[in-house]
Scaffold this motif. Structure first.
Motif, PDB file in Angstrom:
ATOM      1  N   PRO A  45      35.120  41.524  49.244  1.00 42.96           N
ATOM      2  CA  PRO A  45      34.545  41.411  47.881  1.00 42.96           C
ATOM      3  C   PRO A  45      35.524  40.948  46.805  1.00 42.96           C
ATOM      4  O   PRO A  45      34.877  40.241  45.986  1.00 42.96           O
ATOM      5  N   HIS A  46      36.921  40.932  47.207  1.00 43.25           N
ATOM      6  CA  HIS A  46      37.958  40.359  46.400  1.00 43.25           C
ATOM      7  C   HIS A  46      37.555  38.977  46.247  1.00 43.25           C
ATOM      8  O   HIS A  46      38.511  38.262  45.538  1.00 43.25           O
ATOM      9  N   LEU A  47      36.845  38.297  47.532  1.00 41.50           N
ATOM     10  CA  LEU A  47      36.876  36.750  47.156  1.00 41.50           C
ATOM     11  C   LEU A  47      35.535  36.574  46.624  1.00 41.50           C
ATOM     12  O   LEU A  47      35.138  35.290  46.618  1.00 41.50           O
ATOM     13  N   HIS A  48      34.883  37.519  46.028  1.00 41.11           N
ATOM     14  CA  HIS A  48      33.573  37.231  45.353  1.00 41.11           C
ATOM     15  C   HIS A  48      33.868  36.776  43.804  1.00 41.11           C
ATOM     16  O   HIS A  48      33.307  37.486  42.683  1.00 41.11           O
ATOM     17  N   THR A  49      34.384  35.548  43.842  1.00 47.39           N
ATOM     18  CA  THR A  49      34.887  34.926  42.665  1.00 47.39           C
ATOM     19  C   THR A  49      34.156  33.749  42.617  1.00 47.39           C
ATOM     20  O   THR A  49      33.801  33.049  43.480  1.00 47.39           O
ATOM     21  N   PRO A  50      34.207  32.964  41.157  1.00 50.95           N
ATOM     22  CA  PRO A  50      33.641  31.806  41.108  1.00 50.95           C
ATOM     23  C   PRO A  50      34.107  30.717  42.273  1.00 50.95           C
ATOM     24  O   PRO A  50      33.630  29.855  42.837  1.00 50.95           O
ATOM     25  N   MET A  51      35.504  30.527  42.181  1.00 52.03           N
ATOM     26  CA  MET A  51      36.256  29.625  43.042  1.00 52.03           C
ATOM     27  C   MET A  51      35.863  29.611  44.642  1.00 52.03           C
ATOM     28  O   MET A  51      35.432  28.752  45.186  1.00 52.03           O
ATOM     29  N   TYR A  52      35.546  31.170  45.019  1.00 50.39           N
ATOM     30  CA  TYR A  52      35.442  31.120  46.456  1.00 50.39           C
ATOM     31  C   TYR A  52      33.838  31.221  46.540  1.00 50.39           C
ATOM     32  O   TYR A  52      33.419  30.852  47.783  1.00 50.39           O
ATOM     33  N   TYR A  53      32.981  31.559  45.628  1.00 50.47           N
ATOM     34  CA  TYR A  53      31.521  30.871  45.750  1.00 50.47           C
ATOM     35  C   TYR A  53      31.405  29.658  45.807  1.00 50.47           C
ATOM     36  O   TYR A  53      30.540  29.087  46.650  1.00 50.47           O
ATOM     37  N   PHE A  54      31.956  28.531  45.204  1.00 52.68           N
ATOM     38  CA  PHE A  54      32.057  27.208  45.487  1.00 52.68           C
ATOM     39  C   PHE A  54      32.552  26.793  46.667  1.00 52.68           C
ATOM     40  O   PHE A  54      31.968  25.742  47.513  1.00 52.68           O
TER      41      PHE A  54
END
Length: 324
Positions: A64-73
């Motif tokens: 869940p802590h990687l569910h950010t815009p950067m990691y979404y792309f």
């Protein structure tokens, strides 16, 4: 009249059995002593590509802590690389072990469409990541609002939309061409330039479309990335603390490496093609088609603290499950 005469020519060729119904992929090299070593080299590259990209997709999805815009792309980039390499790698590997590697006309056009779709989508996904870094560094207070899940979804759908539009334009123009007796594609995949060389009808429209579509797909991403990084660099230079500068730059370093690898290898490949050297162009395209998708997950995982932490946590959870 011109349309009618073209249909008459096609029907005449069909009656004589001259129309191509399948192509032969010439492969990377015709030297017999290199076939088996190259098969193992490219098999390892493909396995590393699949494991690396699938692993990164899974890691981002489970943490869940990687569910950010950067990691979404980054999730989307890994998905594109995984699909992109799978479009041509199995056929390429077959070329090293089969005496004659054939592909049907429909199969070739499908491979061409999918290859172009994922390549163009990757181009715009890397552009989206540059914009994301620009917002994170230049407008940190507005970052969460500006790069909301809805905005990120819209940007990624636009990237896939550009891929679909570009691939449809190229493939649609390719379908209007007639291929007569020559059916040996001097490449390990169905690409635009090697296919145009085999056509027995005018390729003028295709060449114009290549000029327009490739021009748009190079100019728009290149300018967006360049402008984004000019503003990013200006913002980083305005940060007074050395630690702050280092932290800001470290968030961009992986993306800069990925961009350099993708655009650099693509430019080198097409420069070789434009100079008339098909063999050198074919060999240089390996960096663009095979090496890039393999290195991207390694670049983002080895140089990224968040990914390393997520990997460590996932490994610990897996070990605990095995113990109990």
């Amino acid at each position: 009249m011109q349309k009618k005469s073209r249909f008459s020519m096609i029907s005449m060729l069909a009656e004589n059995g001259s129309l191509v119904i399948e192509f032969v992929l010439a492969g990377l090299t015709d030297r017999p002593e290199l076939q088996l070593p190259l098969f193992y080299v490219f098999l390892i590259i493909y396995i590393v590509t699949v494991v690396g990209n699938f692993g990164l997709i899974t890691l981002i999805g489970l943490n869940p802590h990687l569910h950010t815009p950067m990691y979404y792309f980054l999730f989307n980039l890994s998905f594109i690389d995984l699909c992109y390499s799978s479009v041509f790698s199995p056929k390429m590997l077959m070329n090293f072990v089969c005496e004659k590697n054939t592909i049907s006309y429909i199969g070739c056009m499908t491979q061409l469409f999918l290859f172009l779709f994922f390549v163009i989508s990757e181009c715009y996904m890397l552009t989206s990541m540059a914009y994301d870094r620009y917002m994170a560094i230049c407008n940190p207070l507005l970052y969460k609002v500006t790069m909301s899940p809805q905005v990120c979804s819209g940007i990624s759908f636009a990237a896939y939309g550009m891929g679909f539009a570009g691939a449809s334009a190229h493939t649609g123009c390719m379908l209007r061409l007639t291929f007569c007796n020559a059916n040996i594609i001097n490449h390990y995949l169905c690409d635009i330039l090697p296919l145009l060389q085999l056509s027995c009808t005018s390729t003028y429209v295709n060449e114009v479309v290549v000029l327009i579509v490739v021009g748009i797909n190079i100019t728009v991403p290149s300018l967006t990335i360049l402008i984004s990084y000019i503003f990013i660099l200006a913002s980083i230079l305005n940060i007074k603390s050395t630690q702050g500068r280092s932290k800001a730059f470290s968030t961009c370093s992986s993306h800069i490496m990925a961009i350099s690898l993708f655009f650099g290898s693509a430019a080198f490949m097409y420069l070789k093609y434009s100079s008339g050297s098909m063999e050198q162009g074919k060999i240089s395209s390996v960096f663009y088609t095979n090496v890039g998708p393999m290195l991207n997950p390694l670049i983002y995982s080895l140089r990224n603290k968040d990914v390393k932490v997520a990997l460590r946590k996932s490994m610990n959870r897996f070990q605990k499950r095995n113990i109990f």
